[in-house]
Write a protein that holds these residues in place. Structure first.
Motif, PDB file in Angstrom:
ATOM      1  N   ASP A   1     -24.605 -11.724 -29.242  1.00  0.00           N
ATOM      2  CA  ASP A   1     -24.319 -11.778 -30.681  1.00  0.00           C
ATOM      3  C   ASP A   1     -23.440 -10.607 -31.100  1.00  0.00           C
ATOM      4  O   ASP A   1     -22.487 -10.766 -31.868  1.00  0.00           O
ATOM      5  CB  ASP A   1     -25.613 -11.766 -31.495  1.00  0.00           C
ATOM      6  N   ARG A   2     -23.753  -9.420 -30.611  1.00  0.00           N
ATOM      7  CA  ARG A   2     -22.974  -8.224 -30.981  1.00  0.00           C
ATOM      8  C   ARG A   2     -21.547  -8.304 -30.434  1.00  0.00           C
ATOM      9  O   ARG A   2     -20.592  -7.960 -31.114  1.00  0.00           O
ATOM     10  CB  ARG A   2     -23.685  -6.962 -30.474  1.00  0.00           C
TER      11      ARG A   2
ATOM     12  N   THR B   1     -19.616 -10.777 -32.526  1.00  0.00           N
ATOM     13  CA  THR B   1     -19.207 -10.142 -33.786  1.00  0.00           C
ATOM     14  C   THR B   1     -17.986  -9.256 -33.554  1.00  0.00           C
ATOM     15  O   THR B   1     -17.038  -9.254 -34.348  1.00  0.00           O
ATOM     16  CB  THR B   1     -20.373  -9.320 -34.375  1.00  0.00           C
TER      17      THR B   1
ATOM     18  N   GLU C   1     -14.306  -9.624 -35.293  1.00  0.00           N
ATOM     19  CA  GLU C   1     -13.662  -8.517 -36.012  1.00  0.00           C
ATOM     20  C   GLU C   1     -12.274  -8.242 -35.450  1.00  0.00           C
ATOM     21  O   GLU C   1     -11.336  -7.986 -36.202  1.00  0.00           O
ATOM     22  CB  GLU C   1     -14.530  -7.263 -35.930  1.00  0.00           C
TER      23      GLU C   1
END
Length: 191
Positions: A118-119, A122, A126
């Motif tokens: 998930d990180r 993300t 970005e």
């Protein structure tokens, strides 16, 4: 009386000690290999979690992101040219790191492959938005430069037309003054 032990007994004890040292070294190396295999296996779990994300990447961004485990010691799951995931010292914690001009920074840590995926997802989002913004800014800058170039071209064209006008005007004035001078000369010489 001191008795000197036979050389055979000394050699045998040394050989036994060497054999024991080799066994300990082998066990230690097996442990290191097991740890490396464990690290790689955990990173492969992360790679499996990220497989769907890799397929969703826009076509224009696929060359920017690696999203794979590359050979190395320690093994690392590379996200892009400067960021990667590797296992922490405890071999259970995923560490998401980025190399910067000021050194390496920790972007995230997690014990679960899903949370780390998930990180990383993300982070990818970005970076994609950041690139889109940079491309949009480049488009605006290019449009601004085009407008300035068009304005300069119009100004240069106008000034070249204007300078042509002044050359023509100077030519006419020269003819008038030349004709006037001839008339004055003719009048002076006749009179």
């Amino acid at each position: 009386m001191n008795t000197v032990p036979a050389t055979g007994a000394t050699v045998r004890k040394l050989q036994e000690r060497i054999r024991e040292a080799r066994i300990r070294e082998s066990d230690r190396m097996d442990g290191i290999v097991d740890l490396r295999e464990t690290e790689r296996a955990r990173l492969e779990l992360l790679a499996e979690e990220m497989a769907g994300v890799a397929e969703e990447l826009p076509e224009r961004d696929r060359d920017r992101f690696l999203l794979s485990i590359l050979p190395g010691d320690p093994p690392r799951y590379w996200v892009d040219a400067t960021s990667f995931v590797m296992m922490g010292r405890d071999k259970r914690t995923f560490r998401f790191l980025q190399d910067t001009l000021n050194g390496r920074i920790v972007l995230a840590e997690a014990n679960d492959a899903g949370k780390m995926a998930d990180r990383v997802t993300t982070h990818l989002a970005e970076r994609i938005v950041e690139r889109e913004r940079a491309l949009a800014a480049d488009d605006v800058e290019m449009a601004r430069h085009r407008k300035l170039a068009d304005a300069r071209q119009i100004q240069n064209h106008a000034s070249s037309r204007l300078s042509g006008f002044w050359v023509f005007l100077a030519f006419i004035i020269g003819i008038i003054f030349g004709a006037s001078a001839l008339l004055v000369y003719a009048w002076v010489t006749v009179a």
